[in-house]
Design a protein around this motif. Sequence first.
Motif, PDB file in Angstrom:
ATOM      1  N   GLY A 119       6.862  -0.482   7.590  1.00  0.00           N
ATOM      2  CA  GLY A 119       6.365  -0.695   8.939  1.00  0.00           C
ATOM      3  C   GLY A 119       7.229   0.047   9.934  1.00  0.00           C
ATOM      4  N   THR A 143      -9.079   2.410   9.433  1.00  0.00           N
ATOM      5  CA  THR A 143      -7.638   2.643   9.557  1.00  0.00           C
ATOM      6  C   THR A 143      -6.923   1.314   9.453  1.00  0.00           C
ATOM      7  OG1 THR A 143      -7.731   2.446  11.962  1.00  0.00           O
ATOM      8  CG2 THR A 143      -7.919   4.663  11.024  1.00  0.00           C
ATOM      9  N   ASN A 202      -2.652  -0.303   8.209  1.00  0.00           N
ATOM     10  CA  ASN A 202      -1.442  -0.234   7.410  1.00  0.00           C
ATOM     11  C   ASN A 202      -1.183  -1.593   6.790  1.00  0.00           C
ATOM     12  OD1 ASN A 202       1.035   0.366   6.255  1.00  0.00           O
ATOM     13  ND2 ASN A 202       2.161  -0.016   8.147  1.00  0.00           N
ATOM     14  N   THR A 226      -1.327  -6.924  12.993  1.00  0.00           N
ATOM     15  CA  THR A 226      -2.507  -6.970  12.125  1.00  0.00           C
ATOM     16  C   THR A 226      -3.448  -8.059  12.624  1.00  0.00           C
ATOM     17  OG1 THR A 226      -1.200  -6.241  10.209  1.00  0.00           O
ATOM     18  CG2 THR A 226      -3.324  -7.279   9.759  1.00  0.00           C
ATOM     19  N   ASP A 284      -3.759   1.981   3.994  1.00  0.00           N
ATOM     20  CA  ASP A 284      -2.575   2.087   3.146  1.00  0.00           C
ATOM     21  C   ASP A 284      -2.212   0.734   2.558  1.00  0.00           C
ATOM     22  OD1 ASP A 284      -2.170   4.825   3.563  1.00  0.00           O
ATOM     23  OD2 ASP A 284      -1.112   4.452   5.440  1.00  0.00           O
TER      24      ASP A 284
END
Length: 348
Positions: A12, A5, A7, A327, A290
């Motif tokens: 955001g 998982t 992003n 992140t 993603d």
Amino acid sequence: MVRVTGNFASEGPLHPAAREALLAAFDQGWADPKKLSQSSSKAAILRNHGLETISTRLGIPADSIEVLGEPSLGHYLSIAGLLQESSTFAYSAIDKGKIRAIARSRTSQVLELAVDSAGAIQGLSEVSPGAVLSLQLANGETGIIQDRLLSISEDVQIAIDATASGPRVALPDRWSTALFDAASWGGPSGLAIMAIRNRSQFSYPLPRIAPISSPGSYSLPLLIASAVALENFTPESPSLREFAVAQLSKIDGVHLVGPQSPAMPHLLSLVAANVSGENVVRELAAQGVDVDSGSACSAEDLQPSHVLAAMGYETNGHIRLTLHNGTTEADIASLVTALSGVLQKLRG
């Protein structure tokens, strides 16, 4: 298979503080701040506080600020408000489509400036005095920052596009207008800030009756939420981008775009050889990762990147990554593992 998982797409979530402020602002900031009621007075106080925060955090005079409820319109206003009918308009080959559309609509002289393989704009000294220059402070695909601006003539008016950089990159000493997008600092979409340095050199380019510089139509709650998000904004760590560049460079057939160029800490692009970028995006999405592909931000309009083409890179296999606050290196390592597996699968 362990499900990954992460992003790394451009979108955001709204900053948590901005989300709370937005809900409160809908309760307190619904009135028209230009009227004389008690509710309007409260709304005016909220607006003024928000503008003061934006002025301080973006380094622009408070009296230069125009709030826009349609960010895309800001590109036209910030440029066309400086242009005269006979003005030369200069822009770079990596500018957004909205700026290139303005160039195509001009009947006077237009100058497109090339970029080198590192993403630096060339020929700035060739922009003639009296011209209007659209200058993208940092590119929203590659993250590359323009830092060679001393050669621009003193008599050139400069419309700064800071929609991708926001507060991460300070405005240069010289600017005529500047455009910011609240989404770039974790604020809500649908709100932009346009700064006009010298109003005597700016003329509202759309039909009007009153002496205005912008439509004046925007959501006060969105302005308040944008100011709160900006006040709480923390820039991403440059070391995280450096780690991502180092790890991604180890993948066979992956080429980073301008890896040594000065760049914002949260954006980077790469080109994966012998694959379709759209197919890579779909395969990674199936694993919960993603990313973005192409020059467009929507799946309905995936087009080859004119930015990469202008820099001399292949456009097929183009992947764009955004490193968000939160992140981690572990997230990047998982991305690298997933991307390596996808590329092996697609190449057979």
